[in-house]
Design a protein around this motif. Structure first.
Motif, PDB file in Angstrom:
ATOM      1  N   ARG A  43       0.836  -1.207   0.000  1.00 38.69           N
ATOM      2  CA  ARG A  43       0.000   0.000   0.000  1.00 38.69           C
ATOM      3  C   ARG A  43       0.870   1.256   0.000  1.00 38.69           C
ATOM      4  O   ARG A  43       0.584   2.220  -0.734  1.00 38.69           O
ATOM      5  CB  ARG A  43      -0.919  -0.008   1.220  1.00 38.69           C
ATOM      6  N   GLU A  44       1.931   1.253   0.788  1.00 35.32           N
ATOM      7  CA  GLU A  44       2.831   2.406   0.835  1.00 35.32           C
ATOM      8  C   GLU A  44       3.516   2.619  -0.512  1.00 35.32           C
ATOM      9  O   GLU A  44       3.708   3.757  -0.947  1.00 35.32           O
ATOM     10  CB  GLU A  44       3.876   2.211   1.945  1.00 35.32           C
ATOM     11  N   LEU A  46       2.266   1.835  -3.471  1.00 33.08           N
ATOM     12  CA  LEU A  46       1.271   2.378  -4.396  1.00 33.08           C
ATOM     13  C   LEU A  46       0.989   3.849  -4.110  1.00 33.08           C
ATOM     14  O   LEU A  46       0.844   4.660  -5.037  1.00 33.08           O
ATOM     15  CB  LEU A  46      -0.019   1.563  -4.320  1.00 33.08           C
ATOM     16  N   LEU A  47       0.916   4.197  -2.838  1.00 27.82           N
ATOM     17  CA  LEU A  47       0.711   5.604  -2.488  1.00 27.82           C
ATOM     18  C   LEU A  47       1.879   6.460  -2.989  1.00 27.82           C
ATOM     19  O   LEU A  47       1.676   7.572  -3.495  1.00 27.82           O
ATOM     20  CB  LEU A  47       0.550   5.756  -0.975  1.00 27.82           C
ATOM     21  N   ALA A  48       3.092   5.927  -2.855  1.00 22.71           N
ATOM     22  CA  ALA A  48       4.277   6.664  -3.327  1.00 22.71           C
ATOM     23  C   ALA A  48       4.266   6.829  -4.845  1.00 22.71           C
ATOM     24  O   ALA A  48       4.859   7.779  -5.381  1.00 22.71           O
ATOM     25  CB  ALA A  48       5.550   5.939  -2.887  1.00 22.71           C
ATOM     26  N   GLN A  49       3.566   5.914  -5.535  1.00 21.45           N
ATOM     27  CA  GLN A  49       3.440   6.002  -6.990  1.00 21.45           C
ATOM     28  C   GLN A  49       2.269   6.892  -7.402  1.00 21.45           C
ATOM     29  O   GLN A  49       1.984   7.036  -8.589  1.00 21.45           O
ATOM     30  CB  GLN A  49       3.261   4.606  -7.578  1.00 21.45           C
ATOM     31  N   GLY A  50       1.585   7.455  -6.411  1.00 22.32           N
ATOM     32  CA  GLY A  50       0.491   8.380  -6.705  1.00 22.32           C
ATOM     33  C   GLY A  50      -0.838   7.723  -7.011  1.00 22.32           C
ATOM     34  O   GLY A  50      -1.730   8.368  -7.586  1.00 22.32           O
ATOM     35  N   LYS A  52      -4.504   6.650  -6.809  1.00 21.95           N
ATOM     36  CA  LYS A  52      -5.678   7.279  -6.214  1.00 21.95           C
ATOM     37  C   LYS A  52      -6.887   6.368  -6.388  1.00 21.95           C
ATOM     38  O   LYS A  52      -6.884   5.464  -7.222  1.00 21.95           O
ATOM     39  CB  LYS A  52      -5.961   8.626  -6.886  1.00 21.95           C
ATOM     40  N   THR A  74      -4.420  -2.611  -3.302  1.00 25.25           N
ATOM     41  CA  THR A  74      -5.203  -1.874  -4.299  1.00 25.25           C
ATOM     42  C   THR A  74      -6.642  -1.711  -3.818  1.00 25.25           C
ATOM     43  O   THR A  74      -7.241  -0.629  -3.947  1.00 25.25           O
ATOM     44  CB  THR A  74      -5.158  -2.611  -5.649  1.00 25.25           C
ATOM     45  N   LEU A  77      -7.105   1.015  -1.275  1.00 20.82           N
ATOM     46  CA  LEU A  77      -7.056   2.369  -1.831  1.00 20.82           C
ATOM     47  C   LEU A  77      -8.250   2.670  -2.729  1.00 20.82           C
ATOM     48  O   LEU A  77      -8.312   3.743  -3.328  1.00 20.82           O
ATOM     49  CB  LEU A  77      -5.755   2.551  -2.618  1.00 20.82           C
TER      50      LEU A  77
END
Length: 508
Positions: A43-44, A46-50, A52, A74, A77
């Motif tokens: 999850r971290e 994916l968040l760092a990859q932006g 949404k 996924t 998010l």
């Protein structure tokens, strides 16, 4: 109440954090807490990859811890998973990535050299975490899809149903679709929290994906194999496997391997449920399977657009019935006797399926969605069937030309397109033929009289254009193919016309 597929993981962690959840392809053991920690790390990333809500996350993989973690991450998010088999060719993969318009592509490297190779082609950046090693490729300009609080509206998964044909189709499956399918699957299998399920079915296929979610929901454990290896299945059956969902090819290879080990029967006594899906069930083969396992072999009927199984048998040992059984939990059926290929006098019509497992439509393709979804939410399968006096569904044919080989969908138009790319091929027709426990792909091509092209030449030509399971078993070259006055190939006559050239029948 569970409204997202990752809720199954949360519930398992809360109930039994230190219990075994998974044994992977390398015999690594992971608890539910381990899977939750891998998911948090994913999850971290994916968040760092932006990433949404509403974004698509493509995952290129063969079964491993990483893909499980990224699927759940996924979901957390409210993004949408797009699982793709790493064994696809680069051209196939590139087309599906373009169509799904993801914000990021994750190459799950630990279990797949193919994923590593694909990642290098995309100049993916390595990332290492509790999930293992992945490659990341970030795309610009991806447009998010709408998000909904209701799990019946929120799309969780895009699964491609037409390979790499000219117009790819991705079924939009919601969280509610998947959760309902998982419950139905667990109920049919009598799944319990002390079960060990052997899962070599790819999570990029609906059969494997729903089995995975059902295991998590039941809080059992799984042996998650990157690729099917008969030696590993044979060994696992001697140790702890209690549930075995598989396709006919897996069963057939197991029987052959066991006989070579001078062990013609499974006699451990742990296995309590075995099923076969993804291909028609031959009665002779069914008897062989039951003689080997010593328990009933259950059959079923499912489809990507119906989130896997919608019909299943509950037959006793030795039952000669080869139907696909009764509707599964909450699935609804009706037959359209006015559809192409229907024979109302024999009770045969096109099968329409309704209920909570039916997809929301095809991704960004309202025209194709409207063709297959009725106004009251039923899906037109394109399959022809009838119900017997006991209410069991029998599949009698396909109005569509789908070939199911080793549990994978093969669409003739895709194979035909690869063949006709060759400058010396005038026309091509592709059909399926039943062999023991499977269906093979047969190709027939029209070439000029002075053509020097050989079957081997064409096989080599399509090798880089088609995944291995899509490649023709045989390619027959001819100067003429049976055709209608319009020039359309009469596919129903291909096998009989060239029967002499197809002998002897081969099994694959």
């Amino acid at each position: 109440m569970q409204t997202r597929i990752h809720d199954t993981l949360s519930a398992a962690v809360a109930a039994k954090p230190d219990a075994l959840a998974m044994i992977d392809y390398a015999d690594g053991k992971f608890t539910w807490s381990d899977l939750a920690e891998a998911t948090a790390a994913a999850r971290e990333v994916l968040l760092a990859q932006g990433v949404k809500p509403g974004d698509r996350v493509v995952m290129v993989f063969e079964n491993c811890l990483a893909v499980c973690a990224f699927i759940f991450a996924t979901s957390q998010l409210d993004a949408i998973s797009v699982p793709l088999n790493a064994r696809l060719t680069h051209a196939e993969l590139d087309r599906l990535i373009t169509h799904s318009d993801p914000s990021v592509v994750v190459f799950c490297n630990d279990a797949s050299e193919s994923a590593v190779i694909h990642g290098k082609a995309f100049s993916a950046k390595a990332a290492i975490g509790r999930y293992g090693t992945v490659g990341l490729f970030q795309r610009r300009g991806s447009q998010p899809e709408p998000c909904f609080e209701d799990g019946a509206e929120q799309v969780a998964l895009l699964l491609y149903t037409s390979g790499t044909t000219g117009v790819p189709k991705a079924a939009m499956l919601t969280h509610n679709n998947l959760l309902c399918a998982a419950v139905a699957s667990a109920k049919v299998r009598g799944m319990q929290d002390d079960d060990m399920t052997y899962l070599a079915l790819p999570l990029s296929h609906i059969f494997g994906f729903v089995t995975f979610v059902s295991i998590c929901g039941a809080q059992g454990a799984m042996r998650l194999e990157a690729r099917f290896a008969v030696e590993r299945l044979y060994k696992a059956l001697q140790m702890d496997v209690t549930l075995l969902p598989a396709v006919p090819q897996m069963h057939a290879l197991l029987f052959h391997y066991a006989r070579a080990q001078k062990n013609p029967r499974y006699d451990v006594g742990l296995l309590r449920f075995v099923s076969s899906g993804g291909a028609p069930l031959d009665p002779v083969w069914k008897r062989e399977a039951e003689a080997f396992y010593g328990i009933p072999l259950q059959n079923g009927y499912g489809l990507t657009e119906g989130t896997a199984g919608v019909c299943a048998t509950a037959s006793p040992l030795g039952d000669p019935d080869v139907s696909v059984g009764h509707p599964m939990q909450d699935s609804l059926f009706r037959l359209d006797f006015e559809a192409e290929g229907a024979t109302p006098d024999e009770g045969i019509g096109e099968i329409l399926v309704g209920g909570p497992q039916i997809m929301n439509g095809y991704f960004r393709d309202p025209e194709q969605s409207a063709k297959v979804l009725t106004e009251d939410g039923f899906f037109r399968t394109g399959d022809l069937g009838r119900f017997d006096d006991a209410g069991r569904l029998h599949i009698v044919g396909r109005s569509k030309e789908l070939i199911i080989r080793s549990g994978f969908n093969v669409y003739p138009v895709e194979v035909e397109g690869a063949l006709t790319d060759h400058p010396e091929v005038i026309m091509a027709g592709v059909v399926g033929r039943q062999v023991s426990g499977n269906e093979e792909v047969l190709a027939f091509v029209k070439v000029a009289a002075d053509c020097s092209l050989s079957e081997a030449d064409l096989s080599a030509f399509v090798k880089d254009k088609l995944a291995p399971y899509k490649r023709p078993t045989r390619i027959v070259l001819a100067q003429d193919l049976p055709a209608a006055p319009t020039g359309k190939i009469l596919k129903a006559k291909l096998i009989s016309t060239f029967a002499d050239q197809l002998m002897p029948e081969t099994t694959h």
